[in-house]
Write a protein that holds these residues in place. Sequence first.
Motif, PDB file in Angstrom:
ATOM      1  N   LEU A  63      40.114   4.337 -40.869  1.00  0.00           N
ATOM      2  CA  LEU A  63      39.452   3.806 -39.673  1.00  0.00           C
ATOM      3  C   LEU A  63      40.257   2.647 -39.123  1.00  0.00           C
ATOM      4  O   LEU A  63      40.602   1.722 -39.853  1.00  0.00           O
ATOM      5  CB  LEU A  63      38.035   3.327 -40.016  1.00  0.00           C
ATOM      6  N   GLN A  64      40.545   2.708 -37.842  1.00  0.00           N
ATOM      7  CA  GLN A  64      41.246   1.620 -37.168  1.00  0.00           C
ATOM      8  C   GLN A  64      40.440   1.205 -35.944  1.00  0.00           C
ATOM      9  O   GLN A  64      40.151   2.028 -35.078  1.00  0.00           O
ATOM     10  CB  GLN A  64      42.653   2.059 -36.746  1.00  0.00           C
ATOM     11  N   VAL A  65      40.047  -0.042 -35.919  1.00  0.00           N
ATOM     12  CA  VAL A  65      39.305  -0.601 -34.788  1.00  0.00           C
ATOM     13  C   VAL A  65      40.185  -1.648 -34.134  1.00  0.00           C
ATOM     14  O   VAL A  65      40.660  -2.572 -34.806  1.00  0.00           O
ATOM     15  CB  VAL A  65      37.970  -1.225 -35.243  1.00  0.00           C
ATOM     16  N   ARG A  66      40.406  -1.526 -32.837  1.00  0.00           N
ATOM     17  CA  ARG A  66      41.290  -2.433 -32.119  1.00  0.00           C
ATOM     18  C   ARG A  66      40.708  -2.786 -30.753  1.00  0.00           C
ATOM     19  O   ARG A  66      40.293  -1.906 -29.992  1.00  0.00           O
ATOM     20  CB  ARG A  66      42.677  -1.800 -31.906  1.00  0.00           C
ATOM     21  N   GLU A  67      40.666  -4.085 -30.474  1.00  0.00           N
ATOM     22  CA  GLU A  67      40.251  -4.596 -29.161  1.00  0.00           C
ATOM     23  C   GLU A  67      38.931  -3.958 -28.708  1.00  0.00           C
ATOM     24  O   GLU A  67      38.783  -3.539 -27.566  1.00  0.00           O
ATOM     25  CB  GLU A  67      41.345  -4.356 -28.127  1.00  0.00           C
ATOM     26  N   LEU A  68      37.985  -3.915 -29.631  1.00  0.00           N
ATOM     27  CA  LEU A  68      36.674  -3.343 -29.342  1.00  0.00           C
ATOM     28  C   LEU A  68      35.754  -4.424 -28.782  1.00  0.00           C
ATOM     29  O   LEU A  68      35.383  -5.357 -29.487  1.00  0.00           O
ATOM     30  CB  LEU A  68      36.068  -2.736 -30.611  1.00  0.00           C
ATOM     31  N   SER A  69      35.412  -4.301 -27.527  1.00  0.00           N
ATOM     32  CA  SER A  69      34.457  -5.198 -26.887  1.00  0.00           C
ATOM     33  C   SER A  69      33.384  -4.343 -26.220  1.00  0.00           C
ATOM     34  O   SER A  69      33.691  -3.295 -25.638  1.00  0.00           O
ATOM     35  CB  SER A  69      35.132  -6.078 -25.837  1.00  0.00           C
ATOM     36  N   CYS A  70      32.139  -4.769 -26.341  1.00  0.00           N
ATOM     37  CA  CYS A  70      31.042  -3.978 -25.793  1.00  0.00           C
ATOM     38  C   CYS A  70      29.868  -4.908 -25.495  1.00  0.00           C
ATOM     39  O   CYS A  70      29.425  -5.650 -26.374  1.00  0.00           O
ATOM     40  CB  CYS A  70      30.628  -2.900 -26.787  1.00  0.00           C
ATOM     41  N   PRO A  71      29.370  -4.918 -24.243  1.00  0.00           N
ATOM     42  CA  PRO A  71      28.241  -5.787 -23.920  1.00  0.00           C
ATOM     43  C   PRO A  71      26.967  -5.304 -24.592  1.00  0.00           C
ATOM     44  O   PRO A  71      26.794  -4.103 -24.856  1.00  0.00           O
ATOM     45  CB  PRO A  71      28.138  -5.687 -22.398  1.00  0.00           C
ATOM     46  N   LYS A  72      26.071  -6.223 -24.874  1.00  0.00           N
ATOM     47  CA  LYS A  72      24.816  -5.890 -25.556  1.00  0.00           C
ATOM     48  C   LYS A  72      23.927  -5.044 -24.655  1.00  0.00           C
ATOM     49  O   LYS A  72      23.946  -5.148 -23.422  1.00  0.00           O
ATOM     50  CB  LYS A  72      24.099  -7.179 -25.957  1.00  0.00           C
ATOM     51  N   LEU A  73      23.154  -4.173 -25.295  1.00  0.00           N
ATOM     52  CA  LEU A  73      22.159  -3.372 -24.584  1.00  0.00           C
ATOM     53  C   LEU A  73      20.799  -4.054 -24.581  1.00  0.00           C
ATOM     54  O   LEU A  73      20.043  -3.958 -23.636  1.00  0.00           O
ATOM     55  CB  LEU A  73      22.033  -1.991 -25.239  1.00  0.00           C
ATOM     56  N   ASP A  74      20.521  -4.754 -25.682  1.00  0.00           N
ATOM     57  CA  ASP A  74      19.244  -5.452 -25.855  1.00  0.00           C
ATOM     58  C   ASP A  74      19.397  -6.890 -25.370  1.00  0.00           C
ATOM     59  O   ASP A  74      20.388  -7.549 -25.680  1.00  0.00           O
ATOM     60  CB  ASP A  74      18.861  -5.442 -27.339  1.00  0.00           C
ATOM     61  N   PRO A  75      18.427  -7.412 -24.608  1.00  0.00           N
ATOM     62  CA  PRO A  75      18.534  -8.803 -24.155  1.00  0.00           C
ATOM     63  C   PRO A  75      18.611  -9.805 -25.295  1.00  0.00           C
ATOM     64  O   PRO A  75      19.089 -10.923 -25.114  1.00  0.00           O
ATOM     65  CB  PRO A  75      17.260  -9.009 -23.311  1.00  0.00           C
ATOM     66  N   PHE A  76      18.145  -9.416 -26.474  1.00  0.00           N
ATOM     67  CA  PHE A  76      18.216 -10.298 -27.639  1.00  0.00           C
ATOM     68  C   PHE A  76      19.372  -9.906 -28.565  1.00  0.00           C
ATOM     69  O   PHE A  76      19.461 -10.407 -29.680  1.00  0.00           O
ATOM     70  CB  PHE A  76      16.893 -10.265 -28.414  1.00  0.00           C
ATOM     71  N   GLY A  77      20.226  -9.009 -28.111  1.00  0.00           N
ATOM     72  CA  GLY A  77      21.352  -8.575 -28.903  1.00  0.00           C
ATOM     73  C   GLY A  77      22.545  -9.498 -28.768  1.00  0.00           C
ATOM     74  O   GLY A  77      22.456 -10.614 -28.246  1.00  0.00           O
ATOM     75  N   VAL A  78      23.694  -9.006 -29.239  1.00  0.00           N
ATOM     76  CA  VAL A  78      24.927  -9.801 -29.252  1.00  0.00           C
ATOM     77  C   VAL A  78      26.050  -8.965 -28.643  1.00  0.00           C
ATOM     78  O   VAL A  78      26.180  -7.772 -28.938  1.00  0.00           O
ATOM     79  CB  VAL A  78      25.299 -10.203 -30.704  1.00  0.00           C
ATOM     80  N   ASP A  79      26.854  -9.584 -27.785  1.00  0.00           N
ATOM     81  CA  ASP A  79      28.037  -8.921 -27.245  1.00  0.00           C
ATOM     82  C   ASP A  79      29.102  -8.817 -28.333  1.00  0.00           C
ATOM     83  O   ASP A  79      29.356  -9.795 -29.058  1.00  0.00           O
ATOM     84  CB  ASP A  79      28.617  -9.711 -26.063  1.00  0.00           C
ATOM     85  N   ARG A  81      32.950  -8.771 -29.242  1.00  0.00           N
ATOM     86  CA  ARG A  81      34.102  -9.351 -28.544  1.00  0.00           C
ATOM     87  C   ARG A  81      35.389  -9.161 -29.344  1.00  0.00           C
ATOM     88  O   ARG A  81      35.557  -9.737 -30.406  1.00  0.00           O
ATOM     89  CB  ARG A  81      33.858 -10.844 -28.291  1.00  0.00           C
ATOM     90  N   ASP A  82      36.250  -8.328 -28.833  1.00  0.00           N
ATOM     91  CA  ASP A  82      37.608  -8.159 -29.366  1.00  0.00           C
ATOM     92  C   ASP A  82      37.605  -7.924 -30.877  1.00  0.00           C
ATOM     93  O   ASP A  82      38.323  -8.591 -31.626  1.00  0.00           O
ATOM     94  CB  ASP A  82      38.454  -9.387 -29.008  1.00  0.00           C
ATOM     95  N   ILE A  83      36.810  -6.947 -31.313  1.00  0.00           N
ATOM     96  CA  ILE A  83      36.722  -6.608 -32.730  1.00  0.00           C
ATOM     97  C   ILE A  83      37.976  -5.858 -33.168  1.00  0.00           C
ATOM     98  O   ILE A  83      38.450  -4.956 -32.476  1.00  0.00           O
ATOM     99  CB  ILE A  83      35.495  -5.717 -33.000  1.00  0.00           C
ATOM    100  N   GLY A  84      38.505  -6.217 -34.316  1.00  0.00           N
ATOM    101  CA  GLY A  84      39.666  -5.521 -34.842  1.00  0.00           C
ATOM    102  C   GLY A  84      39.729  -5.586 -36.362  1.00  0.00           C
ATOM    103  O   GLY A  84      39.622  -6.670 -36.938  1.00  0.00           O
ATOM    104  N   PHE A  85      39.869  -4.429 -37.023  1.00  0.00           N
ATOM    105  CA  PHE A  85      40.052  -4.366 -38.470  1.00  0.00           C
ATOM    106  C   PHE A  85      40.444  -2.936 -38.844  1.00  0.00           C
ATOM    107  O   PHE A  85      40.391  -2.017 -38.011  1.00  0.00           O
ATOM    108  CB  PHE A  85      38.791  -4.789 -39.231  1.00  0.00           C
TER     109      PHE A  85
END
Length: 320
Positions: A63-79, A81-85
């Motif tokens: 598994l390779q995760v690179r530059e993964l950014s995704c806005p939250k769907l839930d108003p109480f969720g978390v965005d 930001r630039d996930i990579g591992f």
Amino acid sequence: LYISHKLDEIRALCHHCTVLRGGKVTGEVDPTQETNASLSRLMIGSEPPPLTHEARAPGDVVLQVRELSCPKLDPFGVDLRDIGFEVRAGEIVGVAGVSGNGQQELMAVLSGEDRRAPAGSIRLFGLDIADHSPRHRRHEGLHFVPEERLGRGAVPTLSLAQNTLLTRTETVARSGWIDTGRVRVLAQHLIERFQVKAGGPGAAARSLSGGNLQKFIVGREIDAHPKLLIVSQPTWGVDVGAAALIRGELLKLRDAGCALLVVSEELDELFEISDRLLVIAQGRVSPSVPVAEATIERIGAWMSGLFTDATPAPVAEVSA
């Protein structure tokens, strides 16, 4: 009145302890005079088997995760930001973090429940799977155990046999007909292999204790021989015996060459089974660090988001 399966809490907080097993009292003790091992014997009839975690050289990147950014769907969720591992074959990468820092959002994106990941941000064996459905990802070798058992990992009113069909479709013919006999055989196999206490394959999922349902759900995915297994809170709310069994099975899967990503709020658990650790905080992930080089203090500081200037730990390269 304090009810818990966590033995350290009982010993630290309580003056008197009544132990139950199978609906019967197995002992009344002063917990301050007991050890985890002695309480464990009262709880499950024996001490949990010791885990064997031998150091191994990891294999190729799964598994390779690179530059993964995704806005939250839930108003109480978390965005996110630039996930990579990366996660390699034959290793367990543990993800630590305080609840509500993006774990659920990350799991939704990796499992395919949330398919808004940017193209190329999630790769399985080099293949871009960012827009693949959960079913498509399972066919490619990615299996997933969600945090919530009832309602996500299993349908409460359906039998254990019927719940195998959520992710194990080998009992469904190409014509679409379900081989109910094979379904029951598969469920019985899982019950026996993972020591699930249940009234048989026909028992409703909601009739099981939390620990036994967790063993069944985790076992259902392990038994599918995944190439990548992503597990969220593998031993949440289970007793010491079930926790030891689940952790042991995860290590066996890792030793067989599977890549595992384990998200847990139990630091002791992550230190016990992981080869590398990373931390998620405020929707971002830290560099990874080998468990041998990690400390509670370092991980604790990173859980507060204090890893901006941290230098990523090198990952060993292994030739084919």
